[in-house]
Design a protein around this motif. Sequence first.
Motif, PDB file in Angstrom:
ATOM      1  N   VAL A 153      57.663  35.817  63.879  1.00  0.00           N
ATOM      2  CA  VAL A 153      58.675  36.581  63.155  1.00  0.00           C
ATOM      3  C   VAL A 153      59.327  35.708  62.086  1.00  0.00           C
ATOM      4  CG1 VAL A 153      60.873  37.780  63.353  1.00  0.00           C
ATOM      5  CG2 VAL A 153      59.113  38.125  65.074  1.00  0.00           C
ATOM      6  N   TRP A 175      57.843  46.098  53.169  1.00  0.00           N
ATOM      7  CA  TRP A 175      58.471  46.335  54.474  1.00  0.00           C
ATOM      8  C   TRP A 175      58.137  47.719  54.982  1.00  0.00           C
ATOM      9  CZ3 TRP A 175      59.917  42.371  57.056  1.00  0.00           C
ATOM     10  CH2 TRP A 175      60.339  41.218  56.383  1.00  0.00           C
ATOM     11  N   GLY A 181      56.343  48.872  58.546  1.00  0.00           N
ATOM     12  CA  GLY A 181      56.797  49.973  59.399  1.00  0.00           C
ATOM     13  C   GLY A 181      55.690  50.997  59.600  1.00  0.00           C
ATOM     14  N   ILE A 219      53.172  50.487  62.454  1.00  0.00           N
ATOM     15  CA  ILE A 219      53.600  50.910  63.787  1.00  0.00           C
ATOM     16  C   ILE A 219      53.498  52.436  63.892  1.00  0.00           C
ATOM     17  CG2 ILE A 219      55.512  50.881  65.425  1.00  0.00           C
ATOM     18  CD1 ILE A 219      56.534  48.387  63.902  1.00  0.00           C
ATOM     19  N   PHE A 250      63.641  54.947  52.957  1.00  0.00           N
ATOM     20  CA  PHE A 250      64.021  54.044  54.036  1.00  0.00           C
ATOM     21  C   PHE A 250      64.464  54.820  55.270  1.00  0.00           C
ATOM     22  CE2 PHE A 250      64.736  52.049  49.908  1.00  0.00           C
ATOM     23  CZ  PHE A 250      63.758  51.081  49.995  1.00  0.00           C
ATOM     24  N   ILE A 255      62.563  54.978  59.096  1.00  0.00           N
ATOM     25  CA  ILE A 255      63.186  54.878  60.416  1.00  0.00           C
ATOM     26  C   ILE A 255      62.817  56.092  61.259  1.00  0.00           C
ATOM     27  CG2 ILE A 255      65.378  54.828  61.647  1.00  0.00           C
ATOM     28  CD1 ILE A 255      66.543  53.224  59.367  1.00  0.00           C
ATOM     29  N   LEU A 298      59.356  55.857  62.460  1.00  0.00           N
ATOM     30  CA  LEU A 298      59.213  54.887  63.549  1.00  0.00           C
ATOM     31  C   LEU A 298      59.658  55.478  64.874  1.00  0.00           C
ATOM     32  CD1 LEU A 298      60.337  51.470  62.098  1.00  0.00           C
ATOM     33  CD2 LEU A 298      58.084  52.179  62.842  1.00  0.00           C
ATOM     34  N   VAL A 299      60.777  56.206  64.841  1.00  0.00           N
ATOM     35  CA  VAL A 299      61.264  56.822  66.079  1.00  0.00           C
ATOM     36  C   VAL A 299      60.227  57.816  66.571  1.00  0.00           C
ATOM     37  CG1 VAL A 299      63.047  58.279  67.089  1.00  0.00           C
ATOM     38  CG2 VAL A 299      63.683  56.496  65.463  1.00  0.00           C
ATOM     39  N   SER A 320      57.127  56.008  67.836  1.00  0.00           N
ATOM     40  CA  SER A 320      57.285  55.334  69.121  1.00  0.00           C
ATOM     41  C   SER A 320      57.329  56.355  70.254  1.00  0.00           C
ATOM     42  CB  SER A 320      58.550  54.486  69.126  1.00  0.00           C
ATOM     43  OG  SER A 320      59.678  55.302  69.263  1.00  0.00           O
ATOM     44  N   TRP A 376      65.712  40.473  66.603  1.00  0.00           N
ATOM     45  CA  TRP A 376      65.519  40.050  65.225  1.00  0.00           C
ATOM     46  C   TRP A 376      66.349  40.900  64.298  1.00  0.00           C
ATOM     47  CZ3 TRP A 376      63.910  35.467  65.511  1.00  0.00           C
ATOM     48  CH2 TRP A 376      63.036  35.096  66.525  1.00  0.00           C
ATOM     49  N   ILE A 431      67.494  41.478  61.086  1.00  0.00           N
ATOM     50  CA  ILE A 431      67.242  41.060  59.709  1.00  0.00           C
ATOM     51  C   ILE A 431      68.183  41.859  58.808  1.00  0.00           C
ATOM     52  CG2 ILE A 431      65.362  40.647  58.037  1.00  0.00           C
ATOM     53  CD1 ILE A 431      64.934  39.415  60.770  1.00  0.00           C
ATOM     54  N   VAL A 459      62.148  51.211  69.306  1.00  0.00           N
ATOM     55  CA  VAL A 459      61.797  51.110  67.892  1.00  0.00           C
ATOM     56  C   VAL A 459      62.044  49.675  67.447  1.00  0.00           C
ATOM     57  CG1 VAL A 459      62.314  51.893  65.575  1.00  0.00           C
ATOM     58  CG2 VAL A 459      62.394  53.494  67.464  1.00  0.00           C
ATOM     59  N   ASN A 460      61.062  49.114  66.772  1.00  0.00           N
ATOM     60  CA  ASN A 460      61.131  47.725  66.334  1.00  0.00           C
ATOM     61  C   ASN A 460      62.357  47.484  65.455  1.00  0.00           C
ATOM     62  OD1 ASN A 460      60.713  45.436  64.634  1.00  0.00           O
ATOM     63  ND2 ASN A 460      58.624  45.388  65.417  1.00  0.00           N
ATOM     64  N   ILE A 473      63.232  44.935  63.712  1.00  0.00           N
ATOM     65  CA  ILE A 473      63.031  44.225  62.441  1.00  0.00           C
ATOM     66  C   ILE A 473      62.966  45.233  61.303  1.00  0.00           C
ATOM     67  CG2 ILE A 473      61.477  42.745  61.148  1.00  0.00           C
ATOM     68  CD1 ILE A 473      60.475  41.695  63.850  1.00  0.00           C
ATOM     69  N   ILE A 474      62.167  46.272  61.512  1.00  0.00           N
ATOM     70  CA  ILE A 474      61.981  47.256  60.456  1.00  0.00           C
ATOM     71  C   ILE A 474      63.255  48.073  60.258  1.00  0.00           C
ATOM     72  CG2 ILE A 474      60.456  49.052  59.597  1.00  0.00           C
ATOM     73  CD1 ILE A 474      58.914  46.638  60.288  1.00  0.00           C
ATOM     74  N   THR A 475      63.865  48.524  61.363  1.00  0.00           N
ATOM     75  CA  THR A 475      65.042  49.383  61.193  1.00  0.00           C
ATOM     76  C   THR A 475      66.182  48.624  60.515  1.00  0.00           C
ATOM     77  OG1 THR A 475      65.577  48.888  63.483  1.00  0.00           O
ATOM     78  CG2 THR A 475      64.642  51.035  63.041  1.00  0.00           C
ATOM     79  N   LEU A 510      65.969  46.205  58.519  1.00  0.00           N
ATOM     80  CA  LEU A 510      65.635  46.016  57.105  1.00  0.00           C
ATOM     81  C   LEU A 510      65.836  47.276  56.280  1.00  0.00           C
ATOM     82  CD1 LEU A 510      63.080  43.418  56.867  1.00  0.00           C
ATOM     83  CD2 LEU A 510      64.015  44.462  54.838  1.00  0.00           C
ATOM     84  N   MET A 511      65.397  48.400  56.833  1.00  0.00           N
ATOM     85  CA  MET A 511      65.563  49.671  56.126  1.00  0.00           C
ATOM     86  C   MET A 511      67.048  49.975  55.935  1.00  0.00           C
ATOM     87  SD  MET A 511      62.526  50.774  55.585  1.00  0.00           S
ATOM     88  CE  MET A 511      61.583  49.270  55.573  1.00  0.00           C
ATOM     89  N   LEU A 512      67.830  49.641  56.965  1.00  0.00           N
ATOM     90  CA  LEU A 512      69.272  49.907  56.873  1.00  0.00           C
ATOM     91  C   LEU A 512      69.934  49.053  55.790  1.00  0.00           C
ATOM     92  CD1 LEU A 512      70.095  50.346  60.652  1.00  0.00           C
ATOM     93  CD2 LEU A 512      70.379  52.066  58.881  1.00  0.00           C
TER      94      LEU A 512
END
Lengths: 321, 368
Positions: free
Chosen positions: A88, A224, A228, A231, A285, A289, A292-293, A296, B91, B93, B153-154, B156-158, B160-162
């Motif tokens: 990381v 980035w 994402g 995943i 962005f 998110i 991703l939710v 997952s 993490w 970020i 949910v990972n 690192i990505i969230t 960063l997006m935030l």
Amino acid sequence: MNFEIILHAGLATGTILLFAAIGEIFAERAGVLNLGVEGMMLFGAMAGFSTSLATGNAWVGLLVAMIAGGVLSLAHGLVTIHFQADQVVSGLSLTFLGTGLALVLGEGLTGQNPPLIPFVTIPLLSDIPFIGPAFFTDHNVLVYVGYLFAPMAAYYIYKTRPGMHLRAVGEKPSAADTLGINVYGLRYFYTFVGGMLAGLAGATITLAVSPGWYSSQTTSGQGWIAVGLVIFAQWNPLQAAFGGYLFGFLRRFILDLQGPATLLGFANPLYVNSNYGFFLQMMPFVLTIIALVWGSRTAMRKRLGAPAALGVPYIRGERGL
Amino acid sequence: MKFPYTLKLEKRTDDVPKWLPAATAFGSVIVAFIISGIILKFIGGEPLRVLKFFFSATFGSWGVFSDTLVKATPLIMVGLACAVAFRMKLWNIGAEGQFYMGAFFSSLVVLIPIVPLNSTPKFVVIGLMIVMGMIGGAIWGFIPGYLKAKYQVNEIITTLMLNYIAIYWNNFWIFDKWSDAGFQMTPQFDKVAWLPRLSDLAKEFKAFSGITLHLGIVFGIIAAVIIWWILERSHWGYQIKLIGDNPKAARYAGLNITRNLILVMMLSGALAGLAGMSEISGVVHRLQERISSGYGFTGIIVAWLAKLNPFAVIIVSIVFGALIVAGREIQPSGLAFLLQGIILFMVISSDVLLRYKIYIVRSEKEAA
């Protein structure tokens, strides 16, 4: 707002994410999590742009962009595969390094006009109603490369012997090692492949989709989003391509929302006050998110997951994966 | 051709000497400077002149040293934010976004305004801003914490997006609702919302005139002590470290990982939010674009270079504060970024020295 135009533009922007995400899939399938995609992309974008400017040949630019991304990724490979550093943190430093190198070496590139990747229309296919104009008309060549590349990558990973080795190295390196597969070598190789594709994605921006060098704004977080997307796509190149195109459409759709004065018969608030556009700019962005939710949850339902050895260094002769 | 000597790595079984972590960290920075110098030379710069300029522009006089400390102030808090999250292997970020949300929320105190500004004592206004700033950051830490705890949910990505979302959110308000006559910033805050500066004492002490160092650095130092206490002396800190080092053992021990995960993300966010508040109230005195020069990201390096030690974070922050001060004037502008990337790479590579002993041995002839 024209749906066909949105589709057409979405495919072009989606191609950027497609290359970057599939590159990351190769690296992660081998067990190497490389968060430096944004840095490698920006470095590749700069390298491709300046090479095309210097040589007058966009294809040479593309090649150099891929080499640049690949070489940069080897720094990550060395530190994580041999020194067993945290993947990381190493990926983050790669982002800094790539961004810094790109900004330092890219000084003075803004406003330059190098030769670009040509745009072509595919004969016959472009005559198909609706699909033809959106998919096969007046796209830069890389979009067509993307169409072919995603299924080829999926075939490679799931159906070929080297693809099986790739998955083995990422799932159970110790077992792969006992079968005589070169774990370290393959991890380096696929890290390099990932870097090359990230570089290609960067050059796709500067030499084809939105030509020009706008320093760190060039990639504006797409690296980035690609991470994402991996995943979201559950490490499957075809799903990554689908996700990339979907993002491309949404990006373009959101942009186009600001155009018309009325939407569905109502006054368009985005047209009245352009500052609401900031909320639109957030959308990629926010969508990442949400994706991703959603991803997952399905992953949990289907018990799909990341490669088992993702992010875990392999040390020969030690207990572990 | 084979090299006559090879490096042999042998896993450390004994304890790492006390001086070694500090030495490798220091060595990494030096090597990073040398590599950057070579790159600078390569692109036609003059590394030695830049280096000389670097020192005179950052530590050369009390005035510039104060500038360095002013830049170090947000880094201390953001560095602590990262350190506490990283300690649990979370993490985060997203300190950059949490910083912006902290700045935004603390600005609400003035911009709405939450309290009548002309009749409320300064310490109440500042106190409210601190609380609001920490709440803003904590909310922005809660979201990824919750998503990780609930949906895996990972983060690192969230996080960063935030970051991006927070910056656009901030932009909307400064471009639209609170824009100062169409400029991309709010009007300057009332003096009651300014953190005290050393230059406020210029009448009493002549030496302080023009010294912009503000109270925020004290927040940073207090925060460092508190975080140190939490991590090293409290039961909670023990849980955080256990979860970070061995989540399986922590689960068997019956620790509530979900709750700790969310709480640590919120604590981390709150610290970054506090940094945003301190920057707004101590330096810029208004909400505007680009209030952070990448503090949220530099904080990651600071935390790592400090080996997640809260007190070391303060020292490292000053070095990086100097980098930022000098970086504003050093051309090309990406150089500071590049240097940070190389430093971080050197640090993580040098960690191998902490885990292995390295010998140089005569290479044996391998039977092919």
